[in-house]
Scaffold this motif. Structure first.
Motif, PDB file in Angstrom:
ATOM      1  N   GLU A   1     -31.952  31.864 -36.979  1.00 23.67           N
ATOM      2  CA  GLU A   1     -33.530  31.770 -36.750  1.00 23.67           C
ATOM      3  C   GLU A   1     -34.510  32.517 -37.179  1.00 23.67           C
ATOM      4  O   GLU A   1     -34.999  32.307 -37.997  1.00 23.67           O
ATOM      5  CB  GLU A   1     -33.999  31.793 -35.356  1.00 23.67           C
ATOM      6  CG  GLU A   1     -35.980  31.483 -35.022  1.00 23.67           C
ATOM      7  CD  GLU A   1     -36.770  33.055 -34.556  1.00 23.67           C
ATOM      8  OE1 GLU A   1     -37.821  32.744 -35.563  1.00 23.67           O
ATOM      9  OE2 GLU A   1     -36.393  33.398 -34.860  1.00 23.67           O
TER      10      GLU A   1
ATOM     11  N   ARG B   1     -36.132  32.886 -41.138  1.00 20.99           N
ATOM     12  CA  ARG B   1     -37.379  32.574 -41.192  1.00 20.99           C
ATOM     13  C   ARG B   1     -37.778  34.074 -43.016  1.00 20.99           C
ATOM     14  O   ARG B   1     -38.746  33.299 -42.802  1.00 20.99           O
ATOM     15  CB  ARG B   1     -37.555  33.424 -39.911  1.00 20.99           C
ATOM     16  CG  ARG B   1     -39.193  33.551 -39.593  1.00 20.99           C
ATOM     17  CD  ARG B   1     -39.772  33.772 -38.440  1.00 20.99           C
ATOM     18  NE  ARG B   1     -39.143  34.316 -37.948  1.00 20.99           N
ATOM     19  CZ  ARG B   1     -38.997  35.829 -37.130  1.00 20.99           C
ATOM     20  NH1 ARG B   1     -39.522  36.580 -38.029  1.00 20.99           N
ATOM     21  NH2 ARG B   1     -37.888  36.575 -36.934  1.00 20.99           N
TER      22      ARG B   1
ATOM     23  N   ALA C   1     -33.701  25.081 -38.018  1.00 16.37           N
ATOM     24  CA  ALA C   1     -34.079  26.042 -38.131  1.00 16.37           C
ATOM     25  C   ALA C   1     -35.919  25.779 -37.810  1.00 16.37           C
ATOM     26  O   ALA C   1     -36.209  26.322 -37.032  1.00 16.37           O
ATOM     27  CB  ALA C   1     -34.498  26.148 -39.641  1.00 16.37           C
ATOM     28  N   ARG C   2     -35.854  24.133 -37.940  1.00 15.31           N
ATOM     29  CA  ARG C   2     -37.089  23.864 -37.038  1.00 15.31           C
ATOM     30  C   ARG C   2     -37.126  23.887 -35.836  1.00 15.31           C
ATOM     31  O   ARG C   2     -37.488  24.305 -34.844  1.00 15.31           O
ATOM     32  CB  ARG C   2     -37.311  22.691 -37.689  1.00 15.31           C
ATOM     33  CG  ARG C   2     -38.754  22.141 -39.692  1.00 15.31           C
ATOM     34  CD  ARG C   2     -39.001  21.115 -39.489  1.00 15.31           C
ATOM     35  NE  ARG C   2     -37.580  19.795 -39.211  1.00 15.31           N
ATOM     36  CZ  ARG C   2     -37.029  20.006 -40.212  1.00 15.31           C
ATOM     37  NH1 ARG C   2     -37.281  20.427 -41.571  1.00 15.31           N
ATOM     38  NH2 ARG C   2     -36.074  18.580 -40.005  1.00 15.31           N
TER      39      ARG C   2
ATOM     40  N   SER D   1     -36.635  27.834 -34.055  1.00 15.88           N
ATOM     41  CA  SER D   1     -38.536  27.795 -34.887  1.00 15.88           C
ATOM     42  C   SER D   1     -38.330  27.595 -33.057  1.00 15.88           C
ATOM     43  O   SER D   1     -39.932  28.200 -32.316  1.00 15.88           O
ATOM     44  CB  SER D   1     -39.073  28.016 -36.165  1.00 15.88           C
ATOM     45  OG  SER D   1     -39.750  28.662 -36.178  1.00 15.88           O
TER      46      SER D   1
ATOM     47  N   SER E   1     -39.958  30.338 -30.034  1.00 13.30           N
ATOM     48  CA  SER E   1     -41.637  30.659 -30.011  1.00 13.30           C
ATOM     49  C   SER E   1     -41.554  29.671 -28.278  1.00 13.30           C
ATOM     50  O   SER E   1     -42.240  30.922 -27.170  1.00 13.30           O
ATOM     51  CB  SER E   1     -42.444  29.627 -30.473  1.00 13.30           C
ATOM     52  OG  SER E   1     -42.090  30.116 -31.826  1.00 13.30           O
TER      53      SER E   1
END
Length: 310
Positions: free
Chosen positions: A17, A21, A72-73, A76, A80
């Motif tokens: 991640e 990013r 990645a989406r 992320s 979070s």
């Protein structure tokens, strides 16, 4: 699939991640406190387990493959949620709330009210920052921000507080010198403080052709509070917010010689990261601040003027 997921350590997802990013194994290593080689090894191990390439290796950076973009989406969002949950647990009894704000809003409106927030929430300490630099809330440089602008910032949720509105302000003594010609045109020859573009907008709103020169503009400052401070010293007429300087107007230290106001697009907003909207200290501050706005008579008086913003 469940077997595959159980075989992938969370540390590998965390490393992936960060690299996705930041677009760099080196920067990911710096952020995570690892070596670049360790980051590269973790990513390669993850790619081997998934049997897919997640990055394209470029000379000085890395780029996600289509498979990497999908992961990645999800990574992320997952990180979070995890960060928010951990923060909620660690700050369930309060903590420090880092607030960054434009200077004049902080000194004129927020600071006088913060005592009431502290009394209501004694377990939450407030650290107020008024630096000119815009802090990155998504990266955790502050918890919440009070900003002037459109309210549209990537990754942030925003709540409109009140409009950006300006009107001429001066001391009663300076106003008395204007009484010989009680019309907006008198300010064309008055000593004025502030930016020419804002004064021109006010003259237009008052139906007065703007001045041909800026000879009567004697001072411009980075902060509205500094300009109004000069006016309070009988230095001239400044453009200021009747909301932010409501106390000085009510006390008679300042007067508003003309009712005409000019409202600019955008306004003052409270902003915070979307994924942290439920964090206790942020939620408590948000609810308290919204209540303060609803109870402010100056905001109630001038908020309708937002419809006439220029």
């Amino acid at each position: 699939m469940s077997g595959l997921l159980s075989a992938i350590p969370l540390s590998a997802i965390r490393v992936f991640e960060a690299a996705a990013r930041l677009g760099s194994f080196t920067r990911a290593a710096q952020e995570l406190g690892m070596t670049q080689a360790a980051v590269s090894w973790q990513v390669k191990a993850l790619e081997k387990r998934l049997d897919q390439h997640l990055f394209r290796r470029l000379p000085r950076e890395v780029a996600l493959t289509p498979a990497g973009e999908r992961l990645a989406r999800a990574a992320s969002e997952a990180m979070s949620v995890l960060r928010t949950a951990l923060e909620d647990l660690s700050t369930s009894t309060g903590g420090v709330l880092a607030v960054t704000s434009v200077a004049t809003l902080a000194t004129q409106w927020l600071a006088p009210r913060l005592g009431a927030f502290q009394l209501k929430h004694p377990d939450i300490a407030v650290r107020l920052d008024t630096a000119v630099k815009t802090l990155d809330l998504v990266r955790g440089e502050a918890d919440v921000a009070l900003r002037l602008g459109s309210g549209e910032w990537d990754g942030l949720e925003s709540i409109r507080l009140f409009p950006s509105i300006l009107t001429p302000l001066c001391t009663p003594e300076v106003a008395a010198q204007l009484s010989g010609a009680p019309a907006p045109e008198v300010l064309l020859e008055a000593t004025r403080i502030g930016e020419a573009v804002e004064w021109n907008a006010w003259f237009k709103a008052a139906g007065v052709p703007p001045p041909e020169t800026e000879a009567r503009l004697v001072m411009q400052a980075d902060f509205q509070a500094l300009e109004v401070a000069a006016a309070l010293a009988d230095g001239g007429v400044a453009l200021g917010s009747p909301i932010l300087f409501a106390r000085e107007l009510a006390a008679g230290r300042l007067v508003q010689p003309f009712e005409t106001c000019v409202t600019f697009r955008g306004g003052y907003w409270l902003a915070y990261p979307k994924e942290r909207r439920r964090t206790r200290k942020i939620a408590e501050f948000r609810d308290w601040l919204v209540a303060c706005v609803a109870e402010d008579p100056a905001i109630a008086r001038y908020a309708p003027l937002a419809e006439t913003a220029v």
